[in-house]
Each structure stands twice: as C-alpha cells, then as structure tokens.
Design a protein around this motif. Sequence first.
Motif, mmCIF file in Angstrom:
data_model
loop_
_atom_site.group_PDB
_atom_site.id
_atom_site.type_symbol
_atom_site.label_atom_id
_atom_site.label_comp_id
_atom_site.label_asym_id
_atom_site.label_seq_id
_atom_site.Cartn_x
_atom_site.Cartn_y
_atom_site.Cartn_z
ATOM 1 N N ILE A 147 -10.304 2.736 1.524
ATOM 2 C CA ILE A 147 -9.646 2.552 2.834
ATOM 3 C C ILE A 147 -8.339 1.778 2.637
ATOM 4 N N ALA A 148 -8.420 0.725 1.829
ATOM 5 C CA ALA A 148 -7.232 -0.102 1.581
ATOM 6 C C ALA A 148 -7.500 -1.013 0.398
ATOM 7 N N SER A 149 -6.409 -1.613 -0.092
ATOM 8 C CA SER A 149 -6.518 -2.509 -1.241
ATOM 9 C C SER A 149 -5.707 -3.773 -0.972
ATOM 10 N N MET A 150 -5.999 -4.822 -1.741
ATOM 11 C CA MET A 150 -5.256 -6.077 -1.591
ATOM 12 C C MET A 150 -4.710 -6.505 -2.944
ATOM 13 N N GLU A 151 -3.521 -7.064 -2.951
ATOM 14 C CA GLU A 151 -2.909 -7.464 -4.222
ATOM 15 C C GLU A 151 -2.566 -8.954 -4.203
ATOM 16 N N GLU A 152 -2.941 -9.631 -5.291
ATOM 17 C CA GLU A 152 -2.885 -11.088 -5.365
ATOM 18 C C GLU A 152 -1.604 -11.637 -5.992
ATOM 19 N N THR A 153 -0.907 -10.842 -6.817
ATOM 20 C CA THR A 153 0.148 -11.484 -7.595
ATOM 21 C C THR A 153 1.494 -10.754 -7.518
ATOM 22 N N THR A 154 2.570 -11.500 -7.823
ATOM 23 C CA THR A 154 3.939 -10.972 -7.706
ATOM 24 C C THR A 154 4.115 -9.696 -8.532
ATOM 25 N N THR A 155 3.657 -9.740 -9.794
ATOM 26 C CA THR A 155 3.812 -8.583 -10.679
ATOM 27 C C THR A 155 3.158 -7.345 -10.083
ATOM 28 N N GLY A 156 1.961 -7.533 -9.515
ATOM 29 C CA GLY A 156 1.252 -6.411 -8.905
ATOM 30 C C GLY A 156 2.038 -5.842 -7.737
ATOM 31 N N VAL A 157 2.587 -6.731 -6.911
ATOM 32 C CA VAL A 157 3.352 -6.266 -5.738
ATOM 33 C C VAL A 157 4.585 -5.469 -6.198
ATOM 34 N N ILE A 158 5.218 -5.923 -7.277
ATOM 35 C CA ILE A 158 6.390 -5.192 -7.804
ATOM 36 C C ILE A 158 5.969 -3.777 -8.221
ATOM 37 N N ARG A 159 4.839 -3.672 -8.929
ATOM 38 C CA ARG A 159 4.353 -2.345 -9.354
ATOM 39 C C ARG A 159 4.039 -1.476 -8.137
ATOM 40 N N LEU A 160 3.395 -2.083 -7.131
ATOM 41 C CA LEU A 160 2.989 -1.307 -5.951
ATOM 42 C C LEU A 160 4.205 -0.834 -5.153
ATOM 43 N N ARG A 161 5.228 -1.688 -5.074
ATOM 44 C CA ARG A 161 6.448 -1.280 -4.350
ATOM 45 C C ARG A 161 7.102 -0.104 -5.082
ATOM 46 N N ALA A 162 7.043 -0.118 -6.420
ATOM 47 C CA ALA A 162 7.607 1.004 -7.193
ATOM 48 C C ALA A 162 6.812 2.277 -6.892
ATOM 49 N N MET A 163 5.478 2.143 -6.762
ATOM 50 C CA MET A 163 4.650 3.316 -6.427
ATOM 51 C C MET A 163 4.988 3.826 -5.030
ATOM 52 N N GLU A 164 5.164 2.869 -4.104
ATOM 53 C CA GLU A 164 5.501 3.251 -2.724
ATOM 54 C C GLU A 164 6.848 3.985 -2.706
ATOM 55 N N ALA A 165 7.833 3.441 -3.418
ATOM 56 C CA ALA A 165 9.171 4.044 -3.430
ATOM 57 C C ALA A 165 9.120 5.462 -4.016
ATOM 58 N N ALA A 166 8.202 5.667 -4.947
ATOM 59 C CA ALA A 166 8.082 7.005 -5.555
ATOM 60 C C ALA A 166 7.203 7.926 -4.707
ATOM 61 N N GLY A 167 6.749 7.413 -3.542
ATOM 62 C CA GLY A 167 5.917 8.214 -2.638
ATOM 63 C C GLY A 167 4.534 8.497 -3.202
ATOM 64 N N LYS A 168 4.029 7.615 -4.060
ATOM 65 C CA LYS A 168 2.779 7.905 -4.773
ATOM 66 C C LYS A 168 1.537 7.235 -4.179
ATOM 67 N N LEU A 169 1.740 6.213 -3.331
ATOM 68 C CA LEU A 169 0.569 5.430 -2.890
ATOM 69 C C LEU A 169 -0.379 6.284 -2.047
ATOM 70 N N LYS A 170 -1.652 6.269 -2.428
ATOM 71 C CA LYS A 170 -2.632 7.126 -1.726
ATOM 72 C C LYS A 170 -3.364 6.386 -0.617
ATOM 73 N N PHE A 171 -3.227 5.079 -0.554
ATOM 74 C CA PHE A 171 -3.868 4.291 0.502
ATOM 75 C C PHE A 171 -3.026 3.042 0.759
ATOM 76 N N PRO A 172 -3.231 2.387 1.916
ATOM 77 C CA PRO A 172 -2.439 1.178 2.196
ATOM 78 C C PRO A 172 -2.844 0.010 1.302
ATOM 79 N N VAL A 173 -1.864 -0.820 1.028
ATOM 80 C CA VAL A 173 -2.112 -2.023 0.227
ATOM 81 C C VAL A 173 -1.596 -3.224 1.011
ATOM 82 N N ILE A 174 -2.328 -4.331 0.950
ATOM 83 C CA ILE A 174 -1.863 -5.568 1.594
ATOM 84 C C ILE A 174 -1.318 -6.488 0.498
ATOM 85 N N ALA A 175 -0.071 -6.921 0.664
ATOM 86 C CA ALA A 175 0.563 -7.798 -0.338
ATOM 87 C C ALA A 175 0.175 -9.246 -0.040
#
Length: 420
Positions: A147-175
Amino acid sequence: MARKYDVADLSLANEGRDRILWADRDMPVLAKIREEFEKKKPLKGMTLSACLHVTSETANLVRTLKAGGADVFLCASNPLSTQDDTAAALVKHFGIPVYACRGEDKKTFYSHLNAVLDAKPNITMDDGADLVNLLHSERSEAAVRVIASMEETTTGVIRLRAMEAAGKLKFPVIAVNDADTKHLFDNRYGTGQSTLDGILRSTNKLFAGMKFVVVGYGWCGRGVAMRAKGAGARVIVTEINAVRALEATMDGFDVMPMSQAASEGDVFVTLTGNKHVLRPEHFKKMKDSAVLCNSGHFDVEIDLPGLKKLSSKLNKEVRPLVDEYIVGKKRIYVLADGRLVNLACATGHPASVMDMSFATQGLCAPYCVQMGKSLPKAVNPVPLWIEQKVSTLKLASMGIKIDTLTDEQSQYLASYNEGT
Ligand code: ADE
C-alpha cells in the motif's frame, strides 16, 4: 519462507531484553503511542516488513507496530549495525521474526531482505531504500500488495526521488527523514553525538586541538561539526554547495576544498551521501596517522578500492574495527571498513532522539494504511499533525511548557491590512 528467523545467538536474548528496556526508558513518546496502538489496533490485519538498523531503539519501534496489530518482520539495513543480543531478544521475548546477524556477508544480507519480502508485506519501512529497490527489481511480484512505504534516511529519500523523477515508483512513499521531528534532531544531535562516540570508542583519540575535517554540511555534518568543536577540535568543513559553505563559515568553521583539507586533517568524517569524496588524490596528501571514517548511509564515500590499490600493505584490525593502510611512508587508518562509524563502532544515536524519529515512523504506519491508496505514487511528506503530536508529547515528557497565541495574535497573523 525458508526460515522463521535468522539471528546469531538466541542465548543473548536476556541481555538484549535488558538493553531494549533500558532504551525504552528514554523513549516516552513511542511508549505513549504504543499504549494507544494497544487499545485501538490501527494496524490490525497488516503485514509490515522493515529493513532498519537492528538496535535496541528499533526494537521498541517494532514492538510498537506489533502492539498496533501488525505482523512485523525485521531485517538489517546494514551488515555491521546489528546488535545480536537485540535481535535474539526480539525473537525470543517479543515474538518478532528477525533476520539479521552482525557481520553478515552480502549474500546473507540480501537473503534476509528477501525473507522479509517473502512475508508478503502490505507496508514496508526502509533505512536506505534497499527494500523498495528490491521491490522494483527482483521482487516486483511482491510490490503489487504494498500500500505504501516509509523511508528513514536522507540517502534513501535521494534514491526514492530519483525513482519518482524517472516515473518508476509503484507505490507511495512517506519521507520520514524530511519531517522536522526527524532530521532536525536525529540527523543533527543524534549523528553529532554518536559519530564522536564511534571515533572515541575505536581510537581513543584526544579531540582537544586535533584538526577534524567534516565532509558535507547537511544536517548530519552540522551536528558532527558542532560536537567536534565542543570537544575542542579545530574543525574544517568541506562542501560543494555554496549556501552550506557560507553557513559553515558563519558558524565559525574553516571552509576549504578537500585538495587543501587533505593535508591538514587528523581525522576525516564523510557525511555527504555521495561516492568517493575521499579518493587517491587526497590519500596521497594526507598526514601520517590520519584517521578516516564515514557517517553517511553507504560505504561508498571513502574510495576503499582506490586506497587498497595505492597502499603497499594492509594491516587488518590493529584495534577492533581499525585497519591500517601503508601509503608510501605514511599510515592511514580506516574505521569500520568505511561503514557507518556511529553504528559499527558505537551503538548509534541515543534512545532519546530515536524516540522522536520512531514516534514519527510509528504514527506514519496507520496513516499509510488509511491514506496509502489515495496518495500519489511519489515521495510524500509526513503530515503536519504527526509532527505536532510528536513534538508536543516530547516537550511534555521533558516537563517543558510553551505559550499559546492569544485570539488577538491569531487574528493578526491571519490579517494583512494592519501595517505601519
Ligand atoms: N540510526 C542511527 N542510530 C540509530 C539507532 N540507535 N537505532 C536505529 N537506527 C539508527
């Protein structure tokens, strides 16, 4: 699922339980949320897989999620941060399946990530985005249920934003990292204290008078620089961002490029989230006995392959977690193989600060259950009410009261026609 759990030594469980309960004494906000969760069971019917540092503080988070009714599975987000006694206690005393052994190799590390995904989670939690990454590559079949995921650290958020920018994220993530109740405290005061703790425990160096180079002036770098200064070190900051470099200058630190800092520093700490910020051109300039360590999430900030190539000899563990590289006539010391020094050489951030991070995480879990389906498949912020609740409870636990706006003040702030 292949095994019901995988920990190093179940006989450590009693020791682990004592440490978990000791940490719990400093985690009053999380305890309050646990009480609420026990009554309301907001996570009932959910399977929650978490990939976090397996510490006594994390143990109190997963206990809270379980109290909320979730089936919780935990694996390690770093092979060197696992506290084996905590892992054993979670399995034996708290009935939570854990897959984590301190010092596990890469294959085991990934087999553990796969094991928590075999549990078929609806919600995931990451510290570094490794689970999300796996859910978007080899384990994409498991992503459909998330349903959704949560991310704890800066490095993870950077990776997730790159996935979002590439249109790849399959579910919402909370930073979670981006919440004020997380990075202003955990990244700054937590990393500040625990990084110095790791360096002290592994080297027993005198901070007073040493030249201490902080590589990167994000929230973690700010905290480490502040604490190193407080311990009497002469602090140098290196940066690639002009605003942060200015801030470091006006905070009273010497700012210079690494090409110059390399020959001045006694101790170097990397906290950039980027790779090879210390590399052969810098190693060659370093003083005899320079100490290098990393407090960024991944072990890529120090170019260790480059250092190995440059050095004529490697003396492994001249002290626990301290390797000596011989470069020309000089010695360079690397702590914890360039992995997180605060978690590998010490026990991570103190419980009192993890209380706020994990209270924020804890409250985000039911939010994901309730709102996950309506959130965009993007990196989403923590809602403000969660930050308000966590900080209000934390202040109350510290016995600190604050003012409230008068009606006149509220009206003034909402108006625009009262001027000079
Ligand atoms: N990250 C930094 N310190 C930590 C701790 N004590 N527990 C879990 N994650 C952490």
